[in-house]
Design an enzyme around this catalytic site. Structure first.
Site, PDB file in Angstrom:
ATOM      1  N   TYR A   1      90.703  60.158  10.239  1.00  0.00           N
ATOM      2  CA  TYR A   1      90.449  61.322  11.084  1.00  0.00           C
ATOM      3  C   TYR A   1      91.086  61.142  12.453  1.00  0.00           C
ATOM      4  O   TYR A   1      91.376  60.028  12.880  1.00  0.00           O
ATOM      5  CB  TYR A   1      88.968  61.666  11.175  1.00  0.00           C
ATOM      6  CG  TYR A   1      88.103  60.804  12.065  1.00  0.00           C
ATOM      7  CD1 TYR A   1      87.729  61.243  13.333  1.00  0.00           C
ATOM      8  CD2 TYR A   1      87.598  59.588  11.618  1.00  0.00           C
ATOM      9  CE1 TYR A   1      86.896  60.484  14.141  1.00  0.00           C
ATOM     10  CE2 TYR A   1      86.758  58.836  12.410  1.00  0.00           C
ATOM     11  CZ  TYR A   1      86.414  59.272  13.670  1.00  0.00           C
ATOM     12  OH  TYR A   1      85.585  58.506  14.457  1.00  0.00           O
TER      13      TYR A   1
ATOM     14  N   ARG B   1      89.840  63.385   4.452  1.00  0.00           N
ATOM     15  CA  ARG B   1      88.997  62.493   3.662  1.00  0.00           C
ATOM     16  C   ARG B   1      88.795  62.982   2.225  1.00  0.00           C
ATOM     17  O   ARG B   1      88.164  62.284   1.425  1.00  0.00           O
ATOM     18  CB  ARG B   1      87.643  62.340   4.351  1.00  0.00           C
ATOM     19  CG  ARG B   1      86.819  63.612   4.334  1.00  0.00           C
ATOM     20  CD  ARG B   1      85.741  63.674   5.393  1.00  0.00           C
ATOM     21  NE  ARG B   1      84.885  62.522   5.543  1.00  0.00           N
ATOM     22  CZ  ARG B   1      83.934  62.440   6.483  1.00  0.00           C
ATOM     23  NH1 ARG B   1      83.734  63.455   7.310  1.00  0.00           N
ATOM     24  NH2 ARG B   1      83.192  61.363   6.575  1.00  0.00           N
TER      25      ARG B   1
ATOM     26  N   ASN C   1      72.631  65.004  10.448  1.00  0.00           N
ATOM     27  CA  ASN C   1      74.081  64.993  10.654  1.00  0.00           C
ATOM     28  C   ASN C   1      74.797  66.109   9.896  1.00  0.00           C
ATOM     29  O   ASN C   1      75.689  65.863   9.074  1.00  0.00           O
ATOM     30  CB  ASN C   1      74.646  63.637  10.219  1.00  0.00           C
ATOM     31  CG  ASN C   1      75.136  62.811  11.395  1.00  0.00           C
ATOM     32  OD1 ASN C   1      75.507  63.358  12.440  1.00  0.00           O
ATOM     33  ND2 ASN C   1      75.159  61.505  11.244  1.00  0.00           N
TER      34      ASN C   1
ATOM     35  N   LYS D   1      66.242  65.358  18.716  1.00  0.00           N
ATOM     36  CA  LYS D   1      67.073  65.134  19.904  1.00  0.00           C
ATOM     37  C   LYS D   1      67.491  66.483  20.484  1.00  0.00           C
ATOM     38  O   LYS D   1      67.959  67.347  19.752  1.00  0.00           O
ATOM     39  CB  LYS D   1      68.306  64.313  19.537  1.00  0.00           C
ATOM     40  CG  LYS D   1      67.999  62.959  18.894  1.00  0.00           C
ATOM     41  CD  LYS D   1      69.239  62.348  18.275  1.00  0.00           C
ATOM     42  CE  LYS D   1      69.686  63.136  17.052  1.00  0.00           C
ATOM     43  NZ  LYS D   1      70.906  62.604  16.415  1.00  0.00           N
TER      44      LYS D   1
ATOM     45  N   GLY E   1      66.059  65.874  26.308  1.00  0.00           N
ATOM     46  CA  GLY E   1      65.244  64.727  25.941  1.00  0.00           C
ATOM     47  C   GLY E   1      65.086  64.612  24.447  1.00  0.00           C
ATOM     48  O   GLY E   1      65.738  65.322  23.675  1.00  0.00           O
ATOM     49  N   ALA E   2      64.231  63.713  24.008  1.00  0.00           N
ATOM     50  CA  ALA E   2      63.966  63.509  22.585  1.00  0.00           C
ATOM     51  C   ALA E   2      62.464  63.403  22.372  1.00  0.00           C
ATOM     52  O   ALA E   2      61.746  62.823  23.194  1.00  0.00           O
ATOM     53  CB  ALA E   2      64.654  62.249  22.084  1.00  0.00           C
TER      54      ALA E   2
ATOM     55  N   ASP F   1      74.812  58.721  16.808  1.00  0.00           N
ATOM     56  CA  ASP F   1      74.730  57.469  16.053  1.00  0.00           C
ATOM     57  C   ASP F   1      74.200  56.348  16.939  1.00  0.00           C
ATOM     58  O   ASP F   1      73.393  55.523  16.498  1.00  0.00           O
ATOM     59  CB  ASP F   1      76.109  57.084  15.516  1.00  0.00           C
ATOM     60  CG  ASP F   1      76.758  58.191  14.713  1.00  0.00           C
ATOM     61  OD1 ASP F   1      76.032  58.937  14.033  1.00  0.00           O
ATOM     62  OD2 ASP F   1      78.000  58.321  14.776  1.00  0.00           O
TER      63      ASP F   1
ATOM     64  N   ASP G   1      83.800  55.389  19.843  1.00  0.00           N
ATOM     65  CA  ASP G   1      82.627  55.792  19.058  1.00  0.00           C
ATOM     66  C   ASP G   1      81.522  54.749  19.129  1.00  0.00           C
ATOM     67  O   ASP G   1      80.353  55.067  18.953  1.00  0.00           O
ATOM     68  CB  ASP G   1      83.016  55.995  17.591  1.00  0.00           C
ATOM     69  CG  ASP G   1      83.737  57.318  17.367  1.00  0.00           C
ATOM     70  OD1 ASP G   1      84.213  57.904  18.350  1.00  0.00           O
ATOM     71  OD2 ASP G   1      83.840  57.750  16.205  1.00  0.00           O
TER      72      ASP G   1
END
Length: 333
Positions: free
Chosen positions: A99, A114, A174, A238, A243-244, A270, A306
């Site tokens: 990618y 991919r 995700n 999230k 905030g979370a 991640d 990343d």
């Protein structure tokens, strides 16, 4: 009481998914204007494994790569970061996915190549490897579910049918809409919700949940997934710069996001998962787990990589020990 099994001799966390070769510009100009690109590797699940290894935990990545230079680079880079790659399968025919990052004024775009990759051939047989049964946590994501029918079957085996007894199952929703375009329109929403409800630990962004399921508030996501009560999963919602919030049987906890410089957002989710899972392995309380997730995510936001350089433990511990007022006023640069 911890939802994790007691420590053993194997990897504490096994992360299962696709890792690709990543080609990215070295400056903020768009991809079309770049004279050269830097080669690295990236993948949601291996990013989590790298974050955990950087925090001192035993982490393994399990997947498939091609017998090509990109596959060898994936194994070398992850191994150099302290991630166990001993059980990774090398496909003699299919290629490693690739990618490209494409910087833009508001966000960094990504272009994936991919389809038909070695990783898309992952299937239930991967779940029979002894490495998985010795872990305390299996971490997977909705990206893998979208790669192919056999990949979906693998997640069904590990998350829903629990063919590997023992480890707690961590699932990051995700949602990547582009990966689901070849399927009926409601497939992603239905499939990812079923996987989330079956997991022990769930990570989801408030915005992606709204796009997927029409939920507008964290409490609505909790109600939909069935978290925070009875057999439901431990849920972490999230909400970017806000905030979370974690929902568990012993209560609901919110930790605000500390202010931070942002160079690029790719990989921050991640990194948050890596920090949170590290906190869980370290028996930190709910607020400590959320805060550690925020700190590792912020390290990713401040770089174009990343997988960031994790701050030293004394620095992390000092920030985790702040009182609520000091934490809310924290600025990271």
């Amino acid at each position: 009481m911890s939802i994790l099994p007691p420590p053993g001799s194997g990897a504490e966390v096994v992360c299962v998914g696709e890792t690709m070769a990543m080609l990215s510009p070295t400056d903020p100009r768009p991809l079309a204007e770049q004279p050269s690109l830097a080669l690295a590797v990236g993948g949601a699940e291996s990013n989590v494994a790298c974050g955990l290894a950087a925090l001192g935990h035993r982490a393994a990545w399990l997947g498939r790569v091609g017998d090509d230079p990109f596959g060898r680079r994936v194994l070398a880079d992850l191994g150099a970061r302290g991630v166990d790659v001993s059980a990774v399968e090398v496909d003699p025919v299919r290629q490693t996915g690739v990618y490209f990052k494409d910087p833009g004024p508001d966000r960094t775009g990504t272009h994936y190549y991919r389809r038909g990759s070695a990783a898309s051939r992952m299937g239930p047989e991967l779940g029979r490897l002894p490495l998985l049964g010795r872990a305390r946590v299996l971490h997977l994501s909705g990206i893998t579910a979208a790669l192919s029918d056999s990949c979906m079957e693998l997640l069904q085996e590990l998350v829903v049918r629990r063919t590997v007894p023992g480890p707690a199952v961590s699932f990051d929703v995700n949602h990547r809409p582009a990966l689901w375009r070849q399927r009926p329109s409601d497939t992603a929403a239905t499939s990812l919700l079923a996987l989330a409800r079956a997991a022990d630990i769930v990570f989801v962004g408030r915005d992606e949940a709204e796009a997927l399921w029409g939920t507008r508030k964290p409490d609505e996501i909790r109600d939909l997934i069935g978290a925070g009560a009875g057999p439901g999963p431990l849920l972490v919602v999230k909400d970017a710069g806000h905030g979370a919030t974690s929902y568990a049987a012993d209560g609901t906890v919110f930790a605000p996001t500390p202010e931070s410089e942002v160079l690029e957002r790719v990989g921050a989710g991640d990194a948050f998962a890596a920090g949170y899972l590290a906190g869980l392995l370290e028996d930190r309380d709910a607020a400590g787990r959320l805060r550690l997730g925020h700190l590792i995510a912020a390290a990713t936001l401040r770089t174009r990589e990343d997988t960031p350089t994790v701050p030293p433990r004394p620095e992390l511990d000092a920030r985790l020990a702040l009182d609520d007022a000091a934490w809310s006023a924290l600025r990271l640069s």
